[in-house]
Design an enzyme around this catalytic site. Sequence first.
Site, PDB file in Angstrom:
ATOM      1  N   PHE A  91      52.145  13.113  58.396  1.00 54.29           N
ATOM      2  CA  PHE A  91      52.129  14.563  58.643  1.00 54.29           C
ATOM      3  C   PHE A  91      53.499  15.115  58.300  1.00 54.29           C
ATOM      4  O   PHE A  91      54.502  14.758  58.922  1.00 54.29           O
ATOM      5  CB  PHE A  91      51.782  14.924  60.097  1.00 54.29           C
ATOM      6  CG  PHE A  91      51.742  16.421  60.270  1.00 54.29           C
ATOM      7  CD1 PHE A  91      50.603  17.146  59.950  1.00 54.29           C
ATOM      8  CD2 PHE A  91      52.874  17.126  60.677  1.00 54.29           C
ATOM      9  CE1 PHE A  91      50.584  18.541  60.047  1.00 54.29           C
ATOM     10  CE2 PHE A  91      52.858  18.517  60.779  1.00 54.29           C
ATOM     11  CZ  PHE A  91      51.709  19.217  60.459  1.00 54.29           C
ATOM     12  N   ASP A 130      61.743  11.870  57.375  1.00 57.37           N
ATOM     13  CA  ASP A 130      61.284  13.111  58.005  1.00 57.37           C
ATOM     14  C   ASP A 130      61.425  12.929  59.520  1.00 57.37           C
ATOM     15  O   ASP A 130      60.564  12.337  60.170  1.00 57.37           O
ATOM     16  CB  ASP A 130      59.834  13.417  57.620  1.00 57.37           C
ATOM     17  CG  ASP A 130      59.346  14.724  58.256  1.00 57.37           C
ATOM     18  OD1 ASP A 130      60.029  15.248  59.160  1.00 57.37           O
ATOM     19  OD2 ASP A 130      58.270  15.202  57.857  1.00 57.37           O
ATOM     20  N   LYS A 151      62.299  21.523  64.210  1.00 58.71           N
ATOM     21  CA  LYS A 151      61.900  21.572  65.623  1.00 58.71           C
ATOM     22  C   LYS A 151      63.077  21.676  66.600  1.00 58.71           C
ATOM     23  O   LYS A 151      63.651  22.744  66.731  1.00 58.71           O
ATOM     24  CB  LYS A 151      60.981  20.385  65.921  1.00 58.71           C
ATOM     25  CG  LYS A 151      59.656  20.519  65.148  1.00 58.71           C
ATOM     26  CD  LYS A 151      58.527  19.668  65.663  1.00 58.71           C
ATOM     27  CE  LYS A 151      57.212  20.080  65.022  1.00 58.71           C
ATOM     28  NZ  LYS A 151      56.596  19.102  64.146  1.00 58.71           N
TER      29      LYS A 151
HETATM   30  C1  LIG Z   1      56.056  19.469  62.783  1.00 57.54           C
HETATM   31  C2  LIG Z   1      56.405  18.586  61.654  1.00 57.54           C
HETATM   32  C3  LIG Z   1      56.627  19.090  60.360  1.00 57.54           C
HETATM   33  C4  LIG Z   1      56.395  20.543  60.002  1.00 57.54           C
HETATM   34  O1  LIG Z   1      57.210  21.417  60.685  1.00 57.54           O
HETATM   35  P1  LIG Z   1      56.820  22.987  60.746  1.00 57.54           P
HETATM   36  O2  LIG Z   1      58.015  23.626  61.401  1.00 57.54           O
HETATM   37  O3  LIG Z   1      55.581  23.085  61.567  1.00 57.54           O
HETATM   38  O4  LIG Z   1      56.619  23.436  59.348  1.00 57.54           O
HETATM   39  C5  LIG Z   1      57.026  18.216  59.375  1.00 57.54           C
HETATM   40  N1  LIG Z   1      57.171  16.907  59.630  1.00 57.54           N
HETATM   41  C6  LIG Z   1      56.964  16.371  60.845  1.00 57.54           C
HETATM   42  C7  LIG Z   1      57.166  14.915  61.059  1.00 57.54           C
HETATM   43  C8  LIG Z   1      56.552  17.195  61.893  1.00 57.54           C
HETATM   44  O5  LIG Z   1      56.307  16.661  63.096  1.00 57.54           O
END
Ligand SMILES: *Cc1c(COP(=O)(O)O)cnc(C)c1O
Length: 436
Positions: free
Chosen positions: A156, A243, A284
């Site tokens: 994701f 990520d 985040k």
């Molecule tokens: C939430 C998330 C995203 C996307 O972030 P948004 O601010 O919702 O665009 C990307 N990668 C990971 C691992 C995430 O948990």
Amino acid sequence: MVKNPFILFKMAVLKQLTSKEAIALENKYGAHNYHPLPVVLSRGEGVYLWDAEGKRYYDFLSAYSAVNQGHCHPKIIDAMTAQAKTLTLTSRAFYNDVLGKYEKYATTLFGFDKLLPMNTGAEAVETALKIARKWAYEVKGIKENEAEILVCENNFHGRTTTIISFSNDPVARENFGPYTKGFIKIEYDNLIALENALKNNANIAAFLVEPIQGEAGVYVPNDTYLIAAKALCETYNVLFIADEVQTGIARTGRLLATCGNCSCENKNCSGTPDVKADILILGKALSGGAYPVSAVLANDAIMNVIKPGNHGSTFGGNPVAAAVAMAALDVIQDENLAENAYVLGVLFRDELNKYIAKSNIVKLVRGKGLLNAIVINDANDSDTAWNICLALRDNGLLAKPTHGNIIRFAPPLVMTKSQLLDCVSIITKTLKQFEH
Ligand SMILES: *Cc1c(COP(=O)(O)O)cnc(C)c1O
């Protein structure tokens, strides 16, 4: 007497809505791109949320780990409001006097030469992919338009058209094609799959990976996976992109899940097999949930492929975002939140494992730090996890099922030990209602 229907409507909007009214408004006037748990929140402080009727809950989602520092942390809100009263947005057409300070702060803390500021996680992922492709053509020497990026199954990384192109979640993909090319999916936590993909293809620019797959259901890879994957990437001159939008900023019991040589002083880091990404993606909790702030970090040899005009964002790097991010990172360090997440995470899994030993309804608990999940013992497509979350809500704790019959538990990291034990008792009491 006001007659204009729009003014009457605006007066109605200003009054405190009941939960029922708020849900009805969202259902009627909002796009149905989410399926929220039926609870309407109107206030937050620390580990707590309150609904429109004043009932208090423990937050066990933390806005998908954006609110690691707790709701409305005074230090973050003070920094945000002070900056908002002074200067909010200049665009990058001009310099502002906060961005450089923040860039120095964050690059020093995380151990990289440079930072590229964005707003959301998906934008930061897009940025990292663009940097990796440009690096592949201009530094590695891959022929134009032939670069490929390795990604993992069940990943994701966000919701843009390119990112969903390499998702394998049918709900996220269906009827959004044509899809962006240039991505190859391999199995997560499988070094043989990674090595096979690397050794048979000279066009690989990068390997994009989540240190723990959060959305997929908190899949923690083997202890040696990340470090061995990074070593393979080095052998084949491929960029390792972490990520850490969800795993970063102390969530897993360390400042980053891929701490490398960052300068945090969490004693639980030492002795852990370690890895440092070539490109680090944050979002985040970089803002403590106060403001959309994301970032991509890399060293000069990689980041310098980006030249004026190659990439940008009107809001990226704005002074409010920069001030908020510095305060949010201060809070992580001042309050030892990485260590707290580590210690409470061990306690949480120990306590739940005691319960699971005699449970029919929960198969297992897994996670790191305060990013954990329980797997419900029922068919993947049953609604047991959803029903458990409804019962948790009734008992004063908010969590949401993730893919399949899995419930993620990710409270704010400012939780105390006694609050955590209180939450464990709410969770086990609720699970007991579902035993058969
Ligand atoms: C939430 C998330 C995203 C996307 O972030 P948004 O601010 O919702 O665009 C990307 N990668 C990971 C691992 C995430 O948990």
